[in-house]
Motif scaffolding. Structure first.
Motif, PDB file in Angstrom:
ATOM      1  N   LEU A   1       0.773  -1.182  -0.087  1.00 37.33           N
ATOM      2  CA  LEU A   1       0.004  -0.070  -0.068  1.00 37.33           C
ATOM      3  C   LEU A   1       1.049   1.175   0.278  1.00 37.33           C
ATOM      4  O   LEU A   1       0.480   2.429  -0.535  1.00 37.33           O
ATOM      5  N   LEU A   2       1.984   1.311   0.648  1.00 30.91           N
ATOM      6  CA  LEU A   2       3.017   2.346   0.743  1.00 30.91           C
ATOM      7  C   LEU A   2       4.011   2.252  -0.096  1.00 30.91           C
ATOM      8  O   LEU A   2       4.793   3.060  -0.329  1.00 30.91           O
ATOM      9  N   LYS A   3       3.851   1.192  -0.743  1.00 28.50           N
ATOM     10  CA  LYS A   3       4.972   0.822  -1.892  1.00 28.50           C
ATOM     11  C   LYS A   3       6.539   1.116  -1.350  1.00 28.50           C
ATOM     12  O   LYS A   3       7.335   1.753  -1.867  1.00 28.50           O
ATOM     13  N   ARG A   4       6.491   0.092  -0.198  1.00 29.90           N
ATOM     14  CA  ARG A   4       8.132   0.197   0.246  1.00 29.90           C
ATOM     15  C   ARG A   4       8.184  -1.168   1.130  1.00 29.90           C
ATOM     16  O   ARG A   4       7.267  -1.989   1.337  1.00 29.90           O
TER      17      ARG A   4
ATOM     18  N   ASP B   1      10.182   3.214  -5.931  1.00 27.26           N
ATOM     19  CA  ASP B   1      10.501   4.366  -6.889  1.00 27.26           C
ATOM     20  C   ASP B   1      10.808   5.538  -5.852  1.00 27.26           C
ATOM     21  O   ASP B   1      10.023   5.866  -4.858  1.00 27.26           O
ATOM     22  N   ILE B   2      11.435   6.766  -6.583  1.00 29.09           N
ATOM     23  CA  ILE B   2      11.434   8.128  -5.919  1.00 29.09           C
ATOM     24  C   ILE B   2      10.182   8.608  -5.667  1.00 29.09           C
ATOM     25  O   ILE B   2       9.855   9.381  -4.981  1.00 29.09           O
TER      26      ILE B   2
ATOM     27  N   GLN C   1       5.700  11.209  -2.125  1.00 25.38           N
ATOM     28  CA  GLN C   1       4.490  11.312  -1.714  1.00 25.38           C
ATOM     29  C   GLN C   1       4.439  11.041  -0.270  1.00 25.38           C
ATOM     30  O   GLN C   1       3.501  11.788   0.329  1.00 25.38           O
ATOM     31  N   ILE C   2       4.990  10.132   0.062  1.00 24.78           N
ATOM     32  CA  ILE C   2       4.655   9.353   1.468  1.00 24.78           C
ATOM     33  C   ILE C   2       5.568   9.919   2.661  1.00 24.78           C
ATOM     34  O   ILE C   2       5.124  10.393   3.669  1.00 24.78           O
TER      35      ILE C   2
ATOM     36  N   ARG D   1      12.564  14.264   6.220  1.00 25.24           N
ATOM     37  CA  ARG D   1      13.132  13.197   5.688  1.00 25.24           C
ATOM     38  C   ARG D   1      13.826  13.288   4.308  1.00 25.24           C
ATOM     39  O   ARG D   1      14.657  12.939   3.921  1.00 25.24           O
ATOM     40  N   LEU D   2      12.774  13.978   3.409  1.00 29.08           N
ATOM     41  CA  LEU D   2      12.988  14.227   2.177  1.00 29.08           C
ATOM     42  C   LEU D   2      14.238  15.161   1.872  1.00 29.08           C
ATOM     43  O   LEU D   2      15.230  14.999   1.169  1.00 29.08           O
ATOM     44  N   VAL D   3      14.480  16.153   3.006  1.00 24.53           N
ATOM     45  CA  VAL D   3      15.562  17.146   2.996  1.00 24.53           C
ATOM     46  C   VAL D   3      16.480  16.321   3.408  1.00 24.53           C
ATOM     47  O   VAL D   3      17.761  16.657   2.778  1.00 24.53           O
TER      48      VAL D   3
END
Length: 141
Positions: free
Chosen positions: A28-31, A90-91, A96-97, A102-104
């Motif tokens: 569902l969260l693609k991870r 994927d990136i 999105q999630i 954390r993206l920074v």
């Protein structure tokens, strides 16, 4: 004494072992998500960038920027740390999630901060306006 010192330095190699446990694939969260145990008897801590590279080798991932590591605690006495990790498929799904901070950290997002005085002036201008004008002032860069 000098030879003993060189021998001692050679014996103390700066290596660490990585063990992943509780590995789950969350479709569902693609991870993939897991708990990561790091054994580092000769190091006080292991940098997350080195851990990312090591995990990329273990899981055979080309792009280490889809690996997010966080929440590491060093056990009392040192030599052993544990934390959490996510490997996104994927990136796009990572962007999105994952939360912005954390993206920074992973260099997938860059925040442009203005000076403190500019932020304060914008806030004070916005207090005097209402409705659409206020949101226009708050969203301006």
């Amino acid at each position: 004494f000098f030879l003993f010192y060189i021998f001692f330095l050679l014996m103390r190699s700066k290596t660490f072992k990585v063990l992943a446990r509780k590995i789950k694939t969350n479709f569902l969260l693609k991870r993939k998500q897991f708990v990561l145990d790091v054994l580092h008897p000769d190091l006080p801590n292991v940098p997350k960038k080195e851990l990312q590279k090591k995990i990329a080798e273990v899981f055979k991932i080309n792009d280490p920027s889809v690996i997010f590591l966080f929440g590491f605690k060093t056990k009392f006495g040192g030599g052993h740390s544990s934390g959490f990790g996510f490997i996104y498929f994927d990136i796009k799904s990572a962007r999105q999630i994952e939360p912005r901070y954390r993206l920074v950290r992973n260099n997938l997002l860059e925040i442009q901060r203005s000076s403190g005085k500019q932020r304060k002036e914008r806030k004070n201008r916005a207090t005097k306006k209402r409705g659409k004008e206020k949101s226009k002032i708050q969203n301006a860069n």
